[in-house]
Design a protein around this motif. Sequence first.
Motif, mmCIF file in Angstrom:
data_model
loop_
_atom_site.group_PDB
_atom_site.id
_atom_site.type_symbol
_atom_site.label_atom_id
_atom_site.label_comp_id
_atom_site.label_asym_id
_atom_site.label_seq_id
_atom_site.Cartn_x
_atom_site.Cartn_y
_atom_site.Cartn_z
ATOM 1 N N ASP A 55 13.774 37.382 37.753
ATOM 2 C CA ASP A 55 12.919 36.868 38.819
ATOM 3 C C ASP A 55 13.106 37.600 40.140
ATOM 4 N N ASP A 56 14.283 38.141 40.372
ATOM 5 C CA ASP A 56 14.559 38.825 41.637
ATOM 6 C C ASP A 56 15.502 39.993 41.363
ATOM 7 N N TYR A 58 17.597 43.511 41.054
ATOM 8 C CA TYR A 58 18.306 44.422 41.958
ATOM 9 C C TYR A 58 17.859 45.848 41.674
ATOM 10 N N SER A 86 20.722 46.213 45.844
ATOM 11 C CA SER A 86 20.334 44.920 46.409
ATOM 12 C C SER A 86 18.989 44.480 45.846
ATOM 13 N N ASN A 87 18.679 43.193 46.052
ATOM 14 C CA ASN A 87 17.366 42.686 45.670
ATOM 15 C C ASN A 87 16.500 42.544 46.919
ATOM 16 N N ASP A 88 15.271 42.075 46.761
ATOM 17 C CA ASP A 88 14.344 42.006 47.887
ATOM 18 C C ASP A 88 14.708 40.912 48.886
ATOM 19 N N ARG A 89 15.642 40.038 48.520
ATOM 20 C CA ARG A 89 16.124 39.028 49.463
ATOM 21 C C ARG A 89 17.306 39.525 50.282
ATOM 22 N N GLY A 90 17.681 40.780 50.045
ATOM 23 C CA GLY A 90 18.784 41.367 50.795
ATOM 24 C C GLY A 90 20.159 41.057 50.239
ATOM 25 N N GLU A 91 20.213 40.430 49.081
ATOM 26 C CA GLU A 91 21.502 40.149 48.452
ATOM 27 C C GLU A 91 22.031 41.429 47.808
#
Length: 276
Positions: A55-56, A58, A86-91
Amino acid sequence: MSTFILPNSEPEVPINLTSDLYPDQLLSFPAFKTWIETLQQSLATQAYESHTFYDDPYRLRKIDVQSVDFFGGKRLGFVKLQAEVSNDRGEKLPGSVFLRGGSVGMMLILQPDDVPEQSEEDKQVILTLQPRIPAGSLSFPELPAGMLDDSGSFAGGAAKEIAEETGLEIPASDLTNMTKLGIPAGPSDRDEHLQQAVYPSPGGCDEFIPIFLWQKRVPRGQLKEWQGKLTGLREHGEKITLMLCPLDQVWKHGGRDGKVLAGWALYQGLRNEGKL
């Protein structure tokens, strides 16, 4: 510092180099080639709905090379880099990497030839003792480590010492790759394609070590002679020496070495499954 784009990367991945490193040197470095290919394949598995990160996902966004060591002044030996994943949420995922590539570990077992062939009686394992400055040791007991030469035979400093002290040479035809027997390969593109090897420090280093088994039956008198000679005591100035350790005690005497523990566990597990 110079920057170039990782070939065939989509989206583009910039690589920032140190002043003493050129793009061709990094791209041709075997450790980098294996690491980046493995990482990219693992990231690609996120495209399947069954993946935890589907879903999100990296992705690799950039690589900063921080330092390099050259062997003999010319050959690239070690690379320290920071990979931004990283993923698009910045994690972000931890991406500090020490690249050095693979080696091999050898579990070399000797047994008197007057005991039954299927018996585990009186088996002895060859260990090396040598300085390992990264561990803070001047006499570190471990399984012999080295490389496979072009013919597939065991080579390197430990192999040379074994040949000098015992006359034993270890040809490719006599080797059993225990990690390949014991660790299944990824069967499809949905699986990560890691090396069939032991990763001693995957939190910070790419090093992978396949563990090979070599067993030889020798006259009891010869083994006793080697037991008297291979005590682990070094002559003055000698950097590497050998010792014999009973197989059922090797996990104690060599337990600080990950290769010893991996080799012992693989040996026991494969025997229990009837693969050795």
